[in-house]
Design a protein around this motif. Sequence first.
Motif, PDB file in Angstrom:
ATOM      1  N   GLU A  93     101.560  71.243  65.757  1.00 31.46           N
ATOM      2  CA  GLU A  93     102.477  70.167  66.070  1.00 31.46           C
ATOM      3  C   GLU A  93     103.898  70.710  65.989  1.00 31.46           C
ATOM      4  O   GLU A  93     104.134  71.823  65.529  1.00 31.46           O
ATOM      5  CB  GLU A  93     102.301  68.968  65.128  1.00 31.46           C
ATOM      6  N   ARG A  94     104.840  69.883  66.418  1.00 32.42           N
ATOM      7  CA  ARG A  94     106.244  70.288  66.448  1.00 32.42           C
ATOM      8  C   ARG A  94     106.906  69.931  65.114  1.00 32.42           C
ATOM      9  O   ARG A  94     107.147  68.777  64.802  1.00 32.42           O
ATOM     10  CB  ARG A  94     106.957  69.563  67.594  1.00 32.42           C
ATOM     11  N   GLY A  95     107.161  70.946  64.321  1.00 28.83           N
ATOM     12  CA  GLY A  95     107.882  70.779  63.065  1.00 28.83           C
ATOM     13  C   GLY A  95     109.134  71.634  63.069  1.00 28.83           C
ATOM     14  O   GLY A  95     109.421  72.340  64.046  1.00 28.83           O
ATOM     15  N   GLY A  96     109.885  71.604  61.962  1.00 29.78           N
ATOM     16  CA  GLY A  96     111.127  72.359  61.906  1.00 29.78           C
ATOM     17  C   GLY A  96     110.932  73.853  62.086  1.00 29.78           C
ATOM     18  O   GLY A  96     111.657  74.508  62.843  1.00 29.78           O
ATOM     19  N   ALA A  97     109.921  74.426  61.407  1.00 29.26           N
ATOM     20  CA  ALA A  97     109.681  75.866  61.519  1.00 29.26           C
ATOM     21  C   ALA A  97     109.187  76.239  62.917  1.00 29.26           C
ATOM     22  O   ALA A  97     109.569  77.280  63.469  1.00 29.26           O
ATOM     23  CB  ALA A  97     108.670  76.308  60.466  1.00 29.26           C
ATOM     24  N   GLN A  98     108.348  75.383  63.503  1.00 29.31           N
ATOM     25  CA  GLN A  98     107.844  75.646  64.862  1.00 29.31           C
ATOM     26  C   GLN A  98     108.984  75.608  65.881  1.00 29.31           C
ATOM     27  O   GLN A  98     109.066  76.464  66.769  1.00 29.31           O
ATOM     28  CB  GLN A  98     106.767  74.622  65.229  1.00 29.31           C
ATOM     29  N   ASN A  99     109.872  74.627  65.759  1.00 30.00           N
ATOM     30  CA  ASN A  99     111.046  74.555  66.635  1.00 30.00           C
ATOM     31  C   ASN A  99     111.923  75.794  66.483  1.00 30.00           C
ATOM     32  O   ASN A  99     112.455  76.328  67.460  1.00 30.00           O
ATOM     33  CB  ASN A  99     111.876  73.307  66.308  1.00 30.00           C
ATOM     34  N   HIS A 100     112.084  76.227  65.246  1.00 35.46           N
ATOM     35  CA  HIS A 100     112.903  77.398  64.951  1.00 35.46           C
ATOM     36  C   HIS A 100     112.351  78.627  65.681  1.00 35.46           C
ATOM     37  O   HIS A 100     113.100  79.366  66.326  1.00 35.46           O
ATOM     38  CB  HIS A 100     112.913  77.633  63.434  1.00 35.46           C
ATOM     39  N   VAL A 101     111.032  78.832  65.580  1.00 32.60           N
ATOM     40  CA  VAL A 101     110.400  79.973  66.241  1.00 32.60           C
ATOM     41  C   VAL A 101     110.535  79.863  67.759  1.00 32.60           C
ATOM     42  O   VAL A 101     110.837  80.849  68.447  1.00 32.60           O
ATOM     43  CB  VAL A 101     108.914  80.071  65.838  1.00 32.60           C
ATOM     44  N   LEU A 102     110.331  78.667  68.293  1.00 33.12           N
ATOM     45  CA  LEU A 102     110.449  78.454  69.740  1.00 33.12           C
ATOM     46  C   LEU A 102     111.843  78.809  70.246  1.00 33.12           C
ATOM     47  O   LEU A 102     111.996  79.605  71.192  1.00 33.12           O
ATOM     48  CB  LEU A 102     110.124  76.998  70.080  1.00 33.12           C
ATOM     49  N   GLU A 103     112.873  78.236  69.649  1.00 27.46           N
ATOM     50  CA  GLU A 103     114.237  78.441  70.134  1.00 27.46           C
ATOM     51  C   GLU A 103     114.717  79.880  69.911  1.00 27.46           C
ATOM     52  O   GLU A 103     115.404  80.454  70.756  1.00 27.46           O
ATOM     53  CB  GLU A 103     115.192  77.442  69.469  1.00 27.46           C
ATOM     54  N   LEU A 104     114.338  80.452  68.781  1.00 32.11           N
ATOM     55  CA  LEU A 104     114.718  81.836  68.501  1.00 32.11           C
ATOM     56  C   LEU A 104     114.044  82.786  69.497  1.00 32.11           C
ATOM     57  O   LEU A 104     114.683  83.708  70.036  1.00 32.11           O
ATOM     58  CB  LEU A 104     114.296  82.197  67.070  1.00 32.11           C
ATOM     59  N   SER A 105     112.775  82.541  69.794  1.00 32.75           N
ATOM     60  CA  SER A 105     112.041  83.386  70.739  1.00 32.75           C
ATOM     61  C   SER A 105     112.625  83.283  72.140  1.00 32.75           C
ATOM     62  O   SER A 105     112.781  84.292  72.847  1.00 32.75           O
ATOM     63  CB  SER A 105     110.556  82.994  70.758  1.00 32.75           C
ATOM     64  N   LYS A 106     112.964  82.057  72.567  1.00 35.34           N
ATOM     65  CA  LYS A 106     113.555  81.855  73.894  1.00 35.34           C
ATOM     66  C   LYS A 106     114.872  82.610  74.018  1.00 35.34           C
ATOM     67  O   LYS A 106     115.127  83.285  75.025  1.00 35.34           O
ATOM     68  CB  LYS A 106     113.764  80.361  74.150  1.00 35.34           C
ATOM     69  N   ALA A 107     115.715  82.496  72.993  1.00 30.55           N
ATOM     70  CA  ALA A 107     117.024  83.154  73.057  1.00 30.55           C
ATOM     71  C   ALA A 107     116.881  84.670  73.073  1.00 30.55           C
ATOM     72  O   ALA A 107     117.584  85.367  73.820  1.00 30.55           O
ATOM     73  CB  ALA A 107     117.880  82.705  71.862  1.00 30.55           C
ATOM     74  N   MET A 108     115.983  85.199  72.257  1.00 26.72           N
ATOM     75  CA  MET A 108     115.777  86.653  72.238  1.00 26.72           C
ATOM     76  C   MET A 108     115.231  87.145  73.580  1.00 26.72           C
ATOM     77  O   MET A 108     115.649  88.187  74.093  1.00 26.72           O
ATOM     78  CB  MET A 108     114.810  87.027  71.111  1.00 26.72           C
ATOM     79  N   HIS A 109     114.297  86.390  74.149  1.00 23.56           N
ATOM     80  CA  HIS A 109     113.718  86.742  75.447  1.00 23.56           C
ATOM     81  C   HIS A 109     114.798  86.763  76.533  1.00 23.56           C
ATOM     82  O   HIS A 109     114.850  87.678  77.362  1.00 23.56           O
ATOM     83  CB  HIS A 109     112.614  85.744  75.785  1.00 23.56           C
ATOM     84  N   GLN A 110     115.662  85.733  76.520  1.00 21.06           N
ATOM     85  CA  GLN A 110     116.721  85.643  77.523  1.00 21.06           C
ATOM     86  C   GLN A 110     117.741  86.768  77.369  1.00 21.06           C
ATOM     87  O   GLN A 110     118.399  87.157  78.343  1.00 21.06           O
ATOM     88  CB  GLN A 110     117.401  84.278  77.432  1.00 21.06           C
TER      89      GLN A 110
END
Length: 365
Positions: free
Chosen positions: A12-29
């Motif tokens: 599910e979408r929690g604070g840590a999951q959101n953190h990993v998602l946004e951090l991964s997107k930014a690093m990928h970009q």
Amino acid sequence: MKIIQFITHMNERGGAQNHVLELSKAMHQEGHEVIVMSSGNSEIVTQLEKEGIQYVPISSLITPINIIKDISSLYKIRKKIRVLAPDLVAIHSSKAGILGRIAAYSLNIPTVFTAHSWSFSPFNNFFKRKLFLFLEKYIAKITNGIITVSYNDYLIGLKHNIINKKATRVIHNGIEDVRFCRNDDVRDTLHLIMVSRFAHPKDHHLLLTALKNIEIDNWELTLVGDGPNLNVIKDYAKQLDLDKKIIFTGEKNNVIPYLEKSDVLLLISKSEGLPISIIEGMRAKLPIIASDVGGIKELIENKKQGLLVNNNVEEISNALKMLLNDNKLLKKYGDSSYEKYLEHFTFDKMYKKTINFYTHVLNKK
């Protein structure tokens, strides 16, 4: 940099999951090669794949302690890391934190562990507290870097001899700034909102009890989230005859439309690290009423961005009555919330500090 972001689950979408998602997107970009490893297959996984970020599932990985599954997961994690051969493994959450660091250490691959909160919470039973504290102390010795999301957790780590000052950084959570379409007209009915899972340590039960206690009728409450205690809280709302004043939305990928229509953000909880839901409220220019636990006081100064309360009915009721009856105070706290968000809790600030620390750990290794 080739990096694995590893978290216990994506159910599910929690604070840590959101953190990993946004951090991964930014690093990928930014051109880094990012792989996310976890269990579960929620809509967050779909978002990762849409961004072109590889997702590696570990189906046997579960949150509860299970010796057989944990040993099986350790073997699979080590095998995946060996094949992927990253420069660094960045790990989030307790179970992944233990198994991931053991696996990476055995392969001589450096690790950074982000403690979104410590696993040896006082709200766990005695056996779990002692076990997790022992494990955190042992695993810290084979960890190249530790990030705590609050100074509160940093001090707890020092107190229990888990962290090394030179190998630890406090990096507050941060989120992207967005435009909000808010209606700041004075309204007869004030809209309260709490965004959180219906699960420990969140205390929806106490919040509803306090709302029943205030005997003021000019409010409506929106509860965003899902979880094992959802139906229990729905039944309690009916028992208190508050169900017609409460909207249960379920889990939402985008909370911005709900924050735009709200006047006060609430977070009543028994334990916290540095909750992203409060940062989202600050970004939306909302005054905050929150439990004075964990790192929350690093976000909210009492009577500046909102009101900090102890977890009892009287204090929460008094805070609600104060804000429900004072529109000028609502605006004052809301403006201060946004100013503090811009100064300390934007995504760019968090991201730069995190990447710099990853690079520091790699260079030191």
